[in-house]
Scaffold this active site. Structure first.
Site, PDB file in Angstrom:
ATOM      1  N   ASP A 279    -100.308  24.010  88.875  1.00  0.00           N
ATOM      2  CA  ASP A 279     -99.316  23.052  88.373  1.00  0.00           C
ATOM      3  C   ASP A 279     -97.907  23.628  88.488  1.00  0.00           C
ATOM      4  O   ASP A 279     -96.976  22.958  88.939  1.00  0.00           O
ATOM      5  CB  ASP A 279     -99.576  22.712  86.898  1.00  0.00           C
ATOM      6  CG  ASP A 279    -100.887  22.001  86.656  1.00  0.00           C
ATOM      7  OD1 ASP A 279    -101.364  21.295  87.567  1.00  0.00           O
ATOM      8  OD2 ASP A 279    -101.437  22.145  85.542  1.00  0.00           O
TER       9      ASP A 279
ATOM     10  N   ASP B 113    -106.735  24.122  82.517  1.00  0.00           N
ATOM     11  CA  ASP B 113    -105.350  24.421  82.147  1.00  0.00           C
ATOM     12  C   ASP B 113    -105.382  25.503  81.080  1.00  0.00           C
ATOM     13  O   ASP B 113    -106.290  25.533  80.243  1.00  0.00           O
ATOM     14  CB  ASP B 113    -104.652  23.172  81.603  1.00  0.00           C
ATOM     15  CG  ASP B 113    -104.352  22.143  82.681  1.00  0.00           C
ATOM     16  OD1 ASP B 113    -104.125  22.541  83.839  1.00  0.00           O
ATOM     17  OD2 ASP B 113    -104.317  20.942  82.361  1.00  0.00           O
TER      18      ASP B 113
END
Length: 179
Positions: A153, A131
């Site tokens: 995401d 991330d």
């Protein structure tokens, strides 16, 4: 005649899966760039304190849900659960008899691509999903910063919301088509 219609419909549903491949490639390319240029656990300011690139790896799922689960159980669960969800979505997409609009087909393609983008990380990155997008949230919902996320995401969330809305909004059938 019905068999030909089904084959034609399947072919029409395969084209949006090109978007799935594009999302996977863009997601993995962005993660490779972050891994190569931002040391793990550090951040780079892009737009002041509002937007930063932060290299973190999430061994859990969205919003670090499941982070407290024992590592072996967590790994097995998070390898099987997302795969089952992606497989169910993919099978529904390919074989539903419900008519899907072009927009819905492309949303499904994006949704599958985003899911598989993170799944690639689960297979090849044992430390977790990479991330890196970090935004300041100014205390909204009690959060100073939104949880760090990645391109896959964002694709899953946006395409999922758009797909959900598309099922709520009635569509106009082409002329000559009966109910």
């Amino acid at each position: 005649m019905i068999l030909n219609t089904t084959k034609r419909d399947i072919k029409g549903r395969l084209l949006p899966l090109v978007l799935s491949a594009g999302v996977i490639l863009a997601d993995q390319a962005s993660k490779i760039i972050v891994i190569a240029s931002v040391p793990r656990g550090t951040s780079v300011r892009v737009i002041g304190d509002f937007f930063r690139l932060v290299h973190v790896q999430n061994p859990a799922i969205a919003f670090s849900i499941g982070h407290g689960i024992e590592a072996g159980t967590r790994h097995t669960l998070f390898m099987l659960l997302p795969l089952a969800v992606i497989a169910l979505l993919f099978l529904y997409y390919l074989f539903t008899r419900d008519p899907l609009t072009q927009f819905q087909k492309w949303c499904f393609g994006a949704l599958v691509g985003g899911g598989l983008g993170n799944y690639v990380d689960r297979i090849f990155r044992p430390a977790g999903v990479v991330d890196f997008l970090d935004f300041r949230f100014y205390g909204i919902f009690g959060m100073e910063r939104w949880p760090t996320f990645n391109l896959a995401d964002a694709t899953v969330v946006v395409s999922g919301i758009l797909l959900f809305i598309s099922f709520l909004v009635p569509t106009k059938k082409p002329s000559g088509e009966s109910s």
